[in-house]
Design a protein around this motif. Structure first.
Motif, PDB file in Angstrom:
ATOM      1  N   PRO A  89     104.979 108.873   1.231  1.00  0.00           N
ATOM      2  CA  PRO A  89     105.996 107.824   1.089  1.00  0.00           C
ATOM      3  C   PRO A  89     106.822 107.605   2.356  1.00  0.00           C
ATOM      4  O   PRO A  89     107.647 106.703   2.404  1.00  0.00           O
ATOM      5  N   HIS A  90     106.595 108.421   3.363  1.00  0.00           N
ATOM      6  CA  HIS A  90     107.392 108.320   4.589  1.00  0.00           C
ATOM      7  C   HIS A  90     106.645 107.656   5.742  1.00  0.00           C
ATOM      8  O   HIS A  90     107.115 107.664   6.878  1.00  0.00           O
ATOM      9  N   LEU A  91     105.481 107.075   5.460  1.00  0.00           N
ATOM     10  CA  LEU A  91     104.679 106.529   6.565  1.00  0.00           C
ATOM     11  C   LEU A  91     105.408 105.430   7.333  1.00  0.00           C
ATOM     12  O   LEU A  91     105.450 105.434   8.546  1.00  0.00           O
ATOM     13  N   VAL A  92     105.993 104.484   6.605  1.00  0.00           N
ATOM     14  CA  VAL A  92     106.616 103.332   7.261  1.00  0.00           C
ATOM     15  C   VAL A  92     108.073 103.204   6.830  1.00  0.00           C
ATOM     16  O   VAL A  92     108.376 103.251   5.633  1.00  0.00           O
ATOM     17  N   GLU A  93     108.957 103.052   7.806  1.00  0.00           N
ATOM     18  CA  GLU A  93     110.379 102.827   7.537  1.00  0.00           C
ATOM     19  C   GLU A  93     110.716 101.386   7.938  1.00  0.00           C
ATOM     20  O   GLU A  93     110.203 100.898   8.954  1.00  0.00           O
ATOM     21  N   ASN A  94     111.578 100.735   7.167  1.00  0.00           N
ATOM     22  CA  ASN A  94     111.956  99.360   7.518  1.00  0.00           C
ATOM     23  C   ASN A  94     113.324  99.258   8.173  1.00  0.00           C
ATOM     24  O   ASN A  94     113.516  98.489   9.096  1.00  0.00           O
TER      25      ASN A  94
ATOM     26  N   PRO B 151     107.920 113.998  15.613  1.00  0.00           N
ATOM     27  CA  PRO B 151     108.162 112.553  15.741  1.00  0.00           C
ATOM     28  C   PRO B 151     107.232 111.723  14.854  1.00  0.00           C
ATOM     29  O   PRO B 151     106.042 112.016  14.744  1.00  0.00           O
ATOM     30  N   ASP B 152     107.817 110.680  14.227  1.00  0.00           N
ATOM     31  CA  ASP B 152     107.042 109.804  13.339  1.00  0.00           C
ATOM     32  C   ASP B 152     106.082 108.915  14.127  1.00  0.00           C
ATOM     33  O   ASP B 152     106.465 108.328  15.145  1.00  0.00           O
ATOM     34  N   PHE B 153     104.860 108.802  13.603  1.00  0.00           N
ATOM     35  CA  PHE B 153     103.930 107.808  14.144  1.00  0.00           C
ATOM     36  C   PHE B 153     104.402 106.409  13.768  1.00  0.00           C
ATOM     37  O   PHE B 153     105.046 106.214  12.728  1.00  0.00           O
TER      38      PHE B 153
ATOM     39  N   VAL C 172     100.020 113.018   8.033  1.00  0.00           N
ATOM     40  CA  VAL C 172      99.884 111.624   8.439  1.00  0.00           C
ATOM     41  C   VAL C 172     101.123 111.028   9.067  1.00  0.00           C
ATOM     42  O   VAL C 172     101.038 110.129   9.889  1.00  0.00           O
ATOM     43  N   ASN C 173     102.305 111.466   8.657  1.00  0.00           N
ATOM     44  CA  ASN C 173     103.515 110.766   9.067  1.00  0.00           C
ATOM     45  C   ASN C 173     103.910 111.039  10.519  1.00  0.00           C
ATOM     46  O   ASN C 173     104.455 110.179  11.188  1.00  0.00           O
ATOM     47  N   HIS C 174     103.630 112.244  10.989  1.00  0.00           N
ATOM     48  CA  HIS C 174     104.159 112.640  12.294  1.00  0.00           C
ATOM     49  C   HIS C 174     103.201 113.589  12.990  1.00  0.00           C
ATOM     50  O   HIS C 174     102.343 114.196  12.346  1.00  0.00           O
TER      51      HIS C 174
HETATM   52 CA    CA Z   1     107.377 107.519   9.080  1.00  0.00          CA
END
Ligand code: CA
Ligand code: CA
Length: 508
Positions: free
Chosen positions: A219-224, A185-187, A121-123
């Motif tokens: 836990p890596h889906l969204v970075e702030n 690369p991250d989505f 899911v993450n990338h």
């Molecule tokens: Ca991510």
């Protein structure tokens, strides 16, 4: 109108067929984690494939397996582990076709086995057509599908350290985020189009009859920002939405890879199940005879949510080497490790080949040594051709065809799990640790099973003092074991040989 009626009818039919395919509670049976590339080659190119795996379903059924976790099987650019996805809705041509996947699902269901798929899911891969377009032009319709520094405030990409690396990489136009490396690369999960695309992809395989997912690295889906990049509230919210979507289909199971906080992710309101990373180290240490690890195993099971997924090792080097290599072939200690999780709570995941005592592939990197071809034996080997990676160092002696005491023992343990609801579904209670012995009870409303493990290299007299008074217990393992009776205070003593396991069932 007529079309939507037809579609509704199809969906209903698919759901009905699926609901009848697997028994309720199937997800509490033993799973096998399978690397398709390493399982069985059907067409003589040295690479495992879906038809090959389908031809081995009878082996898995005979072993008592109730679920299969397929490591990524859709098209990827890495041509190995499959986590660099280039297509989310098409089976990798090396592994076969989407029709082969549909056939695998049908044949597995006939044998009472569910199939879940790894979903990354993450990338995506940096070779994915969406990223190829996004990286070349700021005007690409896919630019906002990935995380580019130019879409953020100035200086956003400075000061990051993720897994000891700076996760920002130069693209032909600008800089992009790749938490797991340059080629992945991250989505941008803040983009609704990305959410919609992945939700449709998840549905695609569920509509085919897939029984659930292993969601990778959630836990890596969204970075702030440079500090707040791991296990953010936004990642938890998305994980929850994916789990709800998947479980809107009847009988589906979801397990998350959430190394940041497995206990939180295993809660029913979040992912429902997650791999209990860390437990496997304690089980191995206990089985090697370290008393403090025996206590740690008991404490872990006492505290963990019932949805935890357990294992001894997996496809990643950080989780540990193959059991044969960690125990240097000591089968008695490997049996103790196996019993420590296959008779425990949660959902146990066997890593393919573990059940035959398969060693790692020689002369490979820490990850690659774990991902070798399955040791089927010389009569019907993994492949007629030279395999994609060397056979396990012990393939000649330790395989599925030679008389194999490990395999027989795994069958026994899994049969206990399949035959005794208290082991598959029951609560974990009354754990007692004394030196190198551990006993615990597994209980449902109508059944109590007592498990006793002697991790010591000498015989032990294990005192059980929390049984119902004057209870009769029959030995389930070993089969020929003597029955046991508790006294008026609910006490009994069990004599165990060195490095051994006993399982008793309370007579009602
Ligand atoms: Ca991510
Ligand atoms: Ca092949």
């Amino acid at each position: 109108m007529s079309l939507s009626k037809t579609l509704l009818g199809c969906a209903f039919l698919a759901a009905t067929l699926h609901a009848g395919a697997l028994e309720p509670g199937w997800e509490k049976g033993a799973f096998m984690e399978i690397f398709v590339r390493g399982y069985q080659d059907s067409n003589g190119d040295g690479v495992g494939d879906l038809r090959g795996l389908t031809s081995r379903l009878d082996y898995l059924k005979a072993l008592g397996i109730r679920g299969i976790w397929l490591m990524p099987v859709t098209a990827s650019s890495d041509h190995d582990h499959g986590y660099a996805a280039t297509d989310y809705r098409r089976i990798s041509p090396e592994y076969g076709s989407n029709a082969d996947m549909a056939r695998l699902l049908r044949e597995a269901h006939k044998r009472g086995i569910g199939v879940i798929m790894d979903y990354v899911v993450n990338h995506s891969s940096d070779q994915h057509p969406f990223f190829q377009s996004a990286s070349r032009s700021r005007k690409s319709p896919y630019r906002d599908w990935y995380v580019f520094a130019d879409a953020q405030v100035a200086g956003y990409s400075s000061g990051w350290q993720v897994f000891d690396k700076n996760p920002w990489y130069p693209a032909p136009e600008g800089e992009y985020l790749g938490i797991f490396g340059k080629n992945m690369p991250d989505f941008n999960w803040r983009n609704d189009k990305v959410v919609d695309y992945h939700f449709k992809s998840l549905r695609y395989w569920l509509d085919m009859g897939l029984d659930g997912y292993r969601l990778d690295a959630v836990p890596h889906l969204v970075e702030n920002n440079a500090k707040d990049w791991n296990d953010q509230p936004e990642s938890r919210a998305l994980t929850r939405r994916m789990r709800e979507l998947i479980q809107s289909y009847p009988g589906r199971y979801v397990v998350c890879e959430a190394t940041a906080n497995p206990v939180a992710y295993a809660q029913p309101e979040l992912c429902g199940s997650a791999f209990g990373f860390g437990l496997q180290y304690d089980i191995v240490k206990a089985a090697k005879g370290q008393p403090e690890a025996v206590r740690a195993v008991a404490d872990y099971y006492t505290a963990m949510p019932p949805g935890m997924a357990t294992m001894l090792s997996n496809h990643d080097g950080f989780a540990g080497r193959r059991m044969w290599d960690q125990f240097e072939g000591n089968e008695a200690r490997m049996r103790l490790a196996a019993a420590s999780y296959l008779l425990g709570p949660g959902t146990p995941f066997i890593y393919y080949g573990e059940e035959i005592g398969m060693a790692g592939s020689p002369d490979q990197s820490p990850d690659d040594e774990l991902r070798g071809p399955m040791s089927w034996g010389s009569a019907q080997p993994f492949s007629a051709a030279r395999p994609f990676r060397p056979y396990a160092s012990n393939a000649a002696t330790q395989n599925a065809q030679a008389p194999n005491a490990m395999l027989a023992f795994y069958k026994q343990l899994i049969a206990l799990r399949n035959g005794l609801p208290a082991i598959a579904q029951g609560r974990f209670e009354q754990a007692q640790v004394s030196g190198l012995s551990l006993s615990f009870q597994r209980r449902t409303e109508s059944q109590t099973v007592v498990v006793v493990l002697n991790y010591a290299n000498q015989a032990a007299e294990v005192a059980l003092d929390r049984l119902p008074p004057l209870a009769a217990l029959v030995s389930e393992l070993p089969r020929e074991g003597l029955p046991l009776r508790s006294d008026a205070q609910g006490r009994a003593t069990v004599g165990l040989p060195p490095l051994s396991i006993a399982v008793y069932r309370l007579l009602p």
